[in-house]
Design a protein around this motif. Structure first.
Motif, short mmCIF file in Angstrom:
data_model
loop_
_atom_site.label_atom_id
_atom_site.label_comp_id
_atom_site.label_asym_id
_atom_site.label_seq_id
_atom_site.Cartn_x
_atom_site.Cartn_y
_atom_site.Cartn_z
N CYS A 1 4.24 16.91 20.36
CA CYS A 1 4.65 17.93 21.33
C CYS A 1 3.60 19.00 21.51
CB CYS A 1 5.98 18.56 20.93
SG CYS A 1 5.86 19.56 19.43
N GLY A 2 2.56 18.99 20.72
CA GLY A 2 1.54 20.02 20.85
C GLY A 2 0.26 19.65 20.13
N PHE A 3 -0.74 20.50 20.36
CA PHE A 3 -2.03 20.27 19.73
C PHE A 3 -2.80 21.58 19.69
CE2 PHE A 3 -2.85 20.06 24.20
CZ PHE A 3 -4.11 20.63 24.35
N THR A 4 -3.80 21.62 18.85
CA THR A 4 -4.77 22.70 18.85
C THR A 4 -6.15 22.07 18.80
OG1 THR A 4 -4.71 22.91 16.44
CG2 THR A 4 -3.28 24.39 17.70
N ALA A 5 -7.11 22.75 19.39
CA ALA A 5 -8.50 22.29 19.35
C ALA A 5 -9.33 23.37 18.70
CB ALA A 5 -9.00 22.00 20.76
N GLU A 6 -10.18 22.95 17.80
CA GLU A 6 -11.07 23.87 17.08
C GLU A 6 -12.51 23.48 17.36
OE1 GLU A 6 -10.12 26.51 15.24
OE2 GLU A 6 -8.01 26.08 15.58
N ASP B 1 -18.24 18.30 19.02
CA ASP B 1 -18.07 19.70 19.42
C ASP B 1 -16.70 20.28 19.08
OD1 ASP B 1 -20.63 20.13 20.68
OD2 ASP B 1 -19.94 18.78 22.25
N LEU B 2 -15.66 19.45 19.15
CA LEU B 2 -14.29 19.91 18.89
C LEU B 2 -13.56 18.87 18.07
CD1 LEU B 2 -13.03 20.91 22.47
CD2 LEU B 2 -13.70 22.48 20.67
N TYR B 3 -12.57 19.35 17.33
CA TYR B 3 -11.61 18.42 16.76
C TYR B 3 -10.22 18.91 17.13
CZ TYR B 3 -10.89 21.62 12.82
OH TYR B 3 -10.61 22.70 12.05
N MET B 4 -9.33 17.96 17.38
CA MET B 4 -7.98 18.26 17.82
C MET B 4 -6.99 17.85 16.74
SD MET B 4 -5.90 16.84 21.16
CE MET B 4 -5.48 15.24 20.49
N GLU B 5 -6.14 18.78 16.36
CA GLU B 5 -5.03 18.48 15.46
C GLU B 5 -3.77 18.41 16.30
OE1 GLU B 5 -6.13 20.34 11.23
OE2 GLU B 5 -5.75 21.85 12.78
N THR B 6 -2.83 17.58 15.88
CA THR B 6 -1.58 17.42 16.61
C THR B 6 -0.41 17.87 15.75
OG1 THR B 6 -1.40 15.11 15.88
CG2 THR B 6 -2.48 15.52 18.01
N ALA C 1 -3.48 11.53 21.22
CA ALA C 1 -2.58 11.74 20.08
C ALA C 1 -1.87 10.44 19.71
CB ALA C 1 -1.57 12.84 20.40
N ALA C 2 -1.47 9.68 20.72
CA ALA C 2 -0.80 8.39 20.47
C ALA C 2 -1.77 7.40 19.84
CB ALA C 2 -0.24 7.83 21.78
#
Length: 143
Positions: free
Chosen positions: A3-8, A17-22, A126-127
């Motif tokens: 339902c969500g994510f953050t990018a750092e 350049d970025l990593y995404m956590e879910t 994410a899937a």
């Protein structure tokens, strides 16, 4: 389903350049991540038929990305049109198969213009991460 994510942002950029956590439906952080390499240009190059963006990528970066277990997504941002296109590298080139067999330090990749970076794309990434986690659990369970 996520339902969500953050990018750092990665501070010391070595091909990522970025990593995404879910996060799950309860808002809890899920394990692992999706990696992104970002490129931006004022002069986007397309194939003759316009169905793909053409981008030169360092072979050493590709080798590193193919060594990652979880998704690595190449994103190119067209600053003039204000649109970003994506390519999930391991899905497009499983184990590096299908890449041009040139000897140079760079490789040309084609990113479909249908792959517009949006919320649906993020959910797909994410899937993909979740599917890899499931496969990993199944392998561990059978060992």
């Amino acid at each position: 389903m996520c339902c969500g994510f953050t990018a750092e942002r990665v501070v010391h950029d070595y091909g990522v350049d970025l990593y995404m956590e879910t996060y799950n439906a309860k808002g809890e952080l899920e394990a692992d991540f999706v990696l992104f390499q970002l490129k931006a240009t004022d002069h986007l190059k397309r194939t003759a038929d316009g169905t793909a963006v053409v981008l030169r990528v360092e072979r050493v970066d590709l080798d590193s990305w193919f060594g990652q277990t979880f998704p690595v997504v190449l994103v190119v941002y067209d600053t003039r049109a204000e649109v970003a296109y994506w390519l999930y590298l391991q899905a497009r080139y499983p184990r590096g198969r299908g890449l041009p067999k040139t000897a140079g330090a760079t490789v040309t990749v084609h990113i479909p213009t249908a792959n517009v970076l949006n919320e649906d794309a993020i959910r797909r990434f994410a899937a993909a991460k979740a599917a890899i986690q499931q496969q990993t659990r199944e392998v561990r369970h059978h060992v």
